[in-house]
Design an enzyme around this catalytic site. Structure first.
Site, PDB file in Angstrom:
ATOM      1  N   ILE A   1      56.097 -54.866  24.537  1.00  0.00           N
ATOM      2  CA  ILE A   1      55.519 -54.830  23.177  1.00  0.00           C
ATOM      3  C   ILE A   1      54.030 -54.475  23.231  1.00  0.00           C
ATOM      4  CG2 ILE A   1      55.122 -56.164  21.065  1.00  0.00           C
ATOM      5  CD1 ILE A   1      57.514 -57.983  21.958  1.00  0.00           C
TER       6      ILE A   1
ATOM      7  N   ARG B   1      64.894 -72.903  25.490  1.00  0.00           N
ATOM      8  CA  ARG B   1      63.569 -72.385  25.166  1.00  0.00           C
ATOM      9  C   ARG B   1      62.606 -73.513  24.758  1.00  0.00           C
ATOM     10  NH1 ARG B   1      65.085 -68.910  27.662  1.00  0.00           N
ATOM     11  NH2 ARG B   1      65.336 -66.689  27.210  1.00  0.00           N
TER      12      ARG B   1
ATOM     13  N   TYR C   1      59.000 -72.757  26.145  1.00  0.00           N
ATOM     14  CA  TYR C   1      58.555 -71.523  25.487  1.00  0.00           C
ATOM     15  C   TYR C   1      58.293 -71.782  24.002  1.00  0.00           C
ATOM     16  CZ  TYR C   1      58.667 -66.607  23.997  1.00  0.00           C
ATOM     17  OH  TYR C   1      58.352 -65.378  23.462  1.00  0.00           O
TER      18      TYR C   1
ATOM     19  N   ASP D   1      64.023 -55.572  23.377  1.00  0.00           N
ATOM     20  CA  ASP D   1      64.413 -54.978  24.651  1.00  0.00           C
ATOM     21  C   ASP D   1      63.165 -54.510  25.399  1.00  0.00           C
ATOM     22  OD1 ASP D   1      65.771 -53.874  26.739  1.00  0.00           O
ATOM     23  OD2 ASP D   1      67.095 -52.612  25.503  1.00  0.00           O
ATOM     24  N   THR D   2      62.730 -55.310  26.353  1.00  0.00           N
ATOM     25  CA  THR D   2      61.527 -55.008  27.145  1.00  0.00           C
ATOM     26  C   THR D   2      61.866 -55.243  28.617  1.00  0.00           C
ATOM     27  OG1 THR D   2      60.730 -57.289  27.096  1.00  0.00           O
ATOM     28  CG2 THR D   2      60.027 -55.867  25.270  1.00  0.00           C
TER      29      THR D   2
ATOM     30  N   SER E   1      60.718 -57.394  30.610  1.00  0.00           N
ATOM     31  CA  SER E   1      60.899 -58.806  30.965  1.00  0.00           C
ATOM     32  C   SER E   1      62.229 -59.346  30.429  1.00  0.00           C
ATOM     33  CB  SER E   1      59.719 -59.663  30.509  1.00  0.00           C
ATOM     34  OG  SER E   1      59.752 -59.867  29.134  1.00  0.00           O
TER      35      SER E   1
ATOM     36  N   ARG F   1      65.223 -61.125  32.553  1.00  0.00           N
ATOM     37  CA  ARG F   1      65.915 -62.391  32.240  1.00  0.00           C
ATOM     38  C   ARG F   1      67.434 -62.176  32.251  1.00  0.00           C
ATOM     39  NH1 ARG F   1      61.327 -62.642  29.228  1.00  0.00           N
ATOM     40  NH2 ARG F   1      62.115 -61.908  27.219  1.00  0.00           N
TER      41      ARG F   1
HETATM   42  P1  NAD Z   1      56.893 -57.950  29.245  1.00  0.00           P
HETATM   43  O1  NAD Z   1      57.041 -59.392  29.619  1.00  0.00           O
HETATM   44  O2  NAD Z   1      57.972 -57.024  29.602  1.00  0.00           O
HETATM   45  O3  NAD Z   1      55.518 -57.422  29.826  1.00  0.00           O
HETATM   46  C1  NAD Z   1      54.500 -58.314  29.933  1.00  0.00           C
HETATM   47  C2  NAD Z   1      53.235 -57.625  30.413  1.00  0.00           C
HETATM   48  O4  NAD Z   1      52.318 -58.704  30.540  1.00  0.00           O
HETATM   49  C3  NAD Z   1      53.345 -56.965  31.777  1.00  0.00           C
HETATM   50  O5  NAD Z   1      52.728 -55.691  31.704  1.00  0.00           O
HETATM   51  C4  NAD Z   1      52.562 -57.926  32.684  1.00  0.00           C
HETATM   52  O6  NAD Z   1      51.903 -57.253  33.759  1.00  0.00           O
HETATM   53  C5  NAD Z   1      51.583 -58.529  31.710  1.00  0.00           C
HETATM   54  N1  NAD Z   1      51.083 -59.836  32.115  1.00  0.00           N
HETATM   55  C6  NAD Z   1      51.806 -60.890  32.587  1.00  0.00           C
HETATM   56  N2  NAD Z   1      50.985 -61.919  32.862  1.00  0.00           N
HETATM   57  C7  NAD Z   1      49.739 -61.513  32.545  1.00  0.00           C
HETATM   58  C8  NAD Z   1      48.461 -62.108  32.611  1.00  0.00           C
HETATM   59  N3  NAD Z   1      48.319 -63.348  33.111  1.00  0.00           N
HETATM   60  N4  NAD Z   1      47.381 -61.420  32.182  1.00  0.00           N
HETATM   61  C9  NAD Z   1      47.515 -60.176  31.718  1.00  0.00           C
HETATM   62  N5  NAD Z   1      48.704 -59.509  31.643  1.00  0.00           N
HETATM   63  C10 NAD Z   1      49.788 -60.192  32.057  1.00  0.00           C
HETATM   64  O7  NAD Z   1      56.537 -57.873  27.736  1.00  0.00           O
HETATM   65  P2  NAD Z   1      57.260 -58.378  26.418  1.00  0.00           P
HETATM   66  O8  NAD Z   1      58.668 -58.832  26.617  1.00  0.00           O
HETATM   67  O9  NAD Z   1      56.959 -57.281  25.486  1.00  0.00           O
HETATM   68  O10 NAD Z   1      56.437 -59.696  26.026  1.00  0.00           O
HETATM   69  C11 NAD Z   1      55.126 -59.606  25.547  1.00  0.00           C
HETATM   70  C12 NAD Z   1      54.839 -60.792  24.666  1.00  0.00           C
HETATM   71  O11 NAD Z   1      55.772 -60.811  23.588  1.00  0.00           O
HETATM   72  C13 NAD Z   1      54.956 -62.156  25.342  1.00  0.00           C
HETATM   73  O12 NAD Z   1      53.926 -62.994  24.855  1.00  0.00           O
HETATM   74  C14 NAD Z   1      56.312 -62.661  24.881  1.00  0.00           C
HETATM   75  O13 NAD Z   1      56.382 -64.073  24.878  1.00  0.00           O
HETATM   76  C15 NAD Z   1      56.352 -62.095  23.488  1.00  0.00           C
HETATM   77  N6  NAD Z   1      57.686 -61.979  22.898  1.00  0.00           N
HETATM   78  C16 NAD Z   1      58.642 -61.248  23.531  1.00  0.00           C
HETATM   79  C17 NAD Z   1      59.906 -61.151  22.962  1.00  0.00           C
HETATM   80  C18 NAD Z   1      61.008 -60.362  23.637  1.00  0.00           C
HETATM   81  O14 NAD Z   1      62.179 -60.557  23.265  1.00  0.00           O
HETATM   82  N7  NAD Z   1      60.719 -59.482  24.583  1.00  0.00           N
HETATM   83  C19 NAD Z   1      60.185 -61.791  21.751  1.00  0.00           C
HETATM   84  C20 NAD Z   1      59.171 -62.513  21.121  1.00  0.00           C
HETATM   85  C21 NAD Z   1      57.920 -62.596  21.708  1.00  0.00           C
END
Ligand code: NAD
Length: 244
Positions: free
Chosen positions: A17, A143, A146, A180-181, A183, A187
């Site tokens: 994201i 969760r 989280y 869909d990312t 991470s 999981r």
């Molecule tokens: P992701 O987890 O696939 O990517 C995360 C990115 O964060 C990576 O580029 C990683 O290098 C970076 N990162 C990790 N730890 C870090 C740190 N300490 N400092 C700086 N960068 C760091 O990304 P995502 O799934 O898009 O998640 C991003 C955010 O969105 C998170 O806060 C997550 O909780 C939130 N979120 C995700 C979802 C989902 O379904 N994917 C839903 C709701 C919220």
């Protein structure tokens, strides 16, 4: 060009994201300062790119000191801990709160003074914090840590919004559904039965599909842009109908 002339700082912009948001902000004319713990992931972004682990408070402060005052800050970094309250360890709990909440608080403290100066000059500045639909909005199995940490993000957001509501500085949280990312794929792959795990993630989305990152980025752009100037202190859901 809804963000033309704005300087926007994004954490965790290397993938998922955060990266899609950086790309969307660039398309809308912003000067984006893209940061990630893993600098290599920032390759290819037409942005001012910096390695930044948001857990490193000194590094955040040192970087902020070199940058202009921001119009927008998107705190995207976060970690998804898995398990019930009976599974979690205090170490895992502390890690989630350190990354999802404390690092976000520190980043806000580092940048908000400059954003207040910017708001005084231009009338507006916007902090956007990454929460989740899986938090105080809705509970989900496995969760607990989280959800608790993302609920704290919403509290942090409302506090900042309330304290600065008269200044032009706004602060909102975004609460995505299941996106869909990389991470999320991790999981799914780590589950005992990955095929079933993917089905389960899709099943919790009433639209029958996972979100793609660009289902989320229009809300990111809106909340960073002046068109959301009367919106502050909100937890904005983009969840594909989970909370209907
Ligand atoms: P992701 O987890 O696939 O990517 C995360 C990115 O964060 C990576 O580029 C990683 O290098 C970076 N990162 C990790 N730890 C870090 C740190 N300490 N400092 C700086 N960068 C760091 O990304 P995502 O799934 O898009 O998640 C991003 C955010 O969105 C998170 O806060 C997550 O909780 C939130 N979120 C995700 C979802 C989902 O379904 N994917 C839903 C709701 C919220």
């Amino acid at each position: 060009m809804r963000l033309l002339g704005k300087t926007i700082f994004i954490t965790a912009a290397g993938q998922g994201i955060g990266r899609a948001s950086a790309e969307a902000c660039i398309r809308e004319g912003a000067r984006v300062i893209a940061t990630d713990r893993d600098a290599a992931l920032l390759a290819g972004l037409d942005a001012d790119c910096h390695a930044l682990d948001v857990m490193d408070a000194d590094a955040s402060a040192a970087l902020a000191a070199k940058l202009p005052d921001l119009d927008g800050l998107f705190n995207c970094a976060g970690f998804v801990a898995n398990g019930t309250i009976l599974d979690l360890t205090e170490k895992e709990w502390d890690f989630s709160f350190d990354l999802n909440v404390k690092a976000m608080m520190r980043t806000c403290r580092v940048f908000v003074p400059g954003m207040l100066r910017q708001a005084e000059k231009t009338g507006t500045a916007s902090v956007l914090n990454m929460a989740s639909m899986a938090s105080s909005i809705k509970g989900f199995v496995n969760r607990t840590t989280y959800g608790a940490s993302k609920a704290a993000v919403i509290g942090l957001t409302k506090g900042i919004a309330a304290d600065f509501v008269k200044t032009g500085l706004r602060c909102n949280a975004i609460c995505p559904g299941t996106v869909d990312t990389p991470s999320l794929r991790g999981r799914i792959a780590a589950a005992a039965d990955p095929v079933q795990a993917e089905k389960d993630f899709i099943a919790r989305q009433p639209m029958g599909r996972l979100a793609v990152t660009d289902d989320i980025t229009p809300m990111v752009v809106f909340l960073l842009a002046d068109e959301s100037r009367f919106v502050t202190g909100q937890a904005c859901l983009v969840d594909g109908g989970v909370t209907i």
